[in-house]
Design an enzyme around this catalytic site. Structure first.
Site, short mmCIF file in Angstrom:
data_model
loop_
_atom_site.label_atom_id
_atom_site.label_comp_id
_atom_site.label_asym_id
_atom_site.label_seq_id
_atom_site.Cartn_x
_atom_site.Cartn_y
_atom_site.Cartn_z
N ARG A 230 0.85 -1.18 0.00
CA ARG A 230 0.00 0.00 0.00
C ARG A 230 0.90 1.23 0.00
NH1 ARG A 230 -3.33 -3.07 -1.43
NH2 ARG A 230 -5.38 -3.50 -0.50
N GLU A 259 -4.75 6.87 -6.16
CA GLU A 259 -5.01 6.12 -7.38
C GLU A 259 -6.37 6.49 -7.97
OE1 GLU A 259 -4.60 1.99 -6.41
OE2 GLU A 259 -2.53 2.23 -5.77
N HIS A 277 -1.22 -0.72 -10.07
CA HIS A 277 -1.83 -1.55 -9.02
C HIS A 277 -2.42 -2.84 -9.60
CE1 HIS A 277 -3.79 -1.31 -4.78
NE2 HIS A 277 -3.43 -2.54 -5.07
#
Length: 316
Positions: A230, A259, A277
């Site tokens: 993260r 994001e 991601h």
């Protein structure tokens, strides 16, 4: 009457028939606008929510869903799910810890190899009909530091120790007695003993900005950082400065603070490799995660114990 599941996850459509074949009625709401509209329109019929850690579920949303009984999180992280609100409302929460560990570990190694061997720039040069001969480090025999030795961290450690003969150290909330790797008491100590530092710890308040300027300074100008966990675990401002000033050699990042927006400064640097991601995304991992969600939903609605429950704080 079948249970109704609000699906907030945007990457699993091909595998949703698994849940439909189990008898669940699905409401798909992968965008913020669709999510708000679905909650407003279908609040009285939603029994379960399927989400991801960064998408979460807020206290306000939980309060607006009077028939909600269970929140299922795809993947290990659940940092944006309001666990206190869930507990207060008697709502169960599950996750998919470990299910996509192999996919995430593969991606961590892909980022590390691309970064250390400078694959993106070499590829771009050949496409421009250039033929540069650049000397880059090898991975074999190097020192690997893993921040967080859960399922993902352990999968990364095994690949690096067995495949690249790396010396593996780790920092974890607790010392693991079941691994042959060296424990370091702090993230700074871990970085000091690493050529490559991989962040594999869950997000959340307890791990926020564990990797700061002191850790990066300990990693040093020949050290590389990879984050497939993260973004909140790493202080982005400190990382950007360290990269710009070459106080670390480079970084491979799959996660970002806001994001899908990525800090412009990162995009201009030639000592970073960036991916959107996707570490946990593979057909195998996604199918397994949706199957686990289905098993948890079936267990819950049939009064059986959940497979992967999250411990909730006491209700208040």
């Amino acid at each position: 009457m079948p249970a109704t599941v609000l699906v907030l996850v945007e990457t699993i459509n091909d595998y949703l028939p698994i849940l439909e074949q189990q008898g669940f009625h699905l409401i798909l709401a992968p965008t913020p606008g669709e999510r708000a509209e679905a909650i407003k329109t279908h609040a009285g019929q939603i029994n379960a929510v399927l989400t991801r850690g960064p998408l979460g579920l807020t206290a306000e949303e939980i309060a607006s869903l009077p028939r909600l009984e269970i929140i299922c999180v795809i993947g290990a992280g659940y940092e944006q799910v309001d666990l206190q609100a869930a507990s207060n409302s008697g709502i169960a929460v599950t996750n998919g810890a470990g299910v996509n560990a192999s996919s995430v570990a593969d991606h961590a190694l892909a980022l590390l190899l691309s970064l250390v061997r400078d694959i993106p720039r070499a590829d771009a040069a050949v496409r421009r009909s250039e033929w540069p001969k650049v000397m880059r480090p090898s991975l074999a025999g190097k020192r690997l530091g893993i921040l967080g030795l859960g399922a993902v961290g352990l999968a990364i450690a095994k690949r690096c120790a067995n495949g690249f003969d790396m010396q593996v150290s780790y920092h974890n909330r607790q010392i693991r007695s079941d691994v042959p790797y060296t424990y370091c008491a702090t993230p700074t100590e871990l970085a000091r003993h690493a050529d490559f530092l991989v962040v594999a710890t869950p997000g959340g308040v307890g791990t926020r900005q564990l990797v700061d300027k002191n850790v990066l300074q300990a990693l040093g100008p020949e050290g590389f950082l990879v984050n497939i966990a993260r973004a909140s675990v790493v202080n982005t401002a400190d990382l950007l400065q360290a990269l710009e000033q070459r106080r670390i050699a480079g970084a491979g990042l799959d996660v970002f603070d806001d994001e899908p927006r990525v800090t412009d400064g990162l995009k201009t640097l030639n000592n970073v490799v960036l991916t959107p991601h996707v570490a946990g995304l593979s057909p195998e991992a996604t199918e397994a995660m949706v199957e686990l969600v289905g098993r948890n939903l079936i267990a819950h609605f049939s009064g059986q114990p959940l497979l992967t429950p999250i411990a909730l704080p006491p209700a208040n």
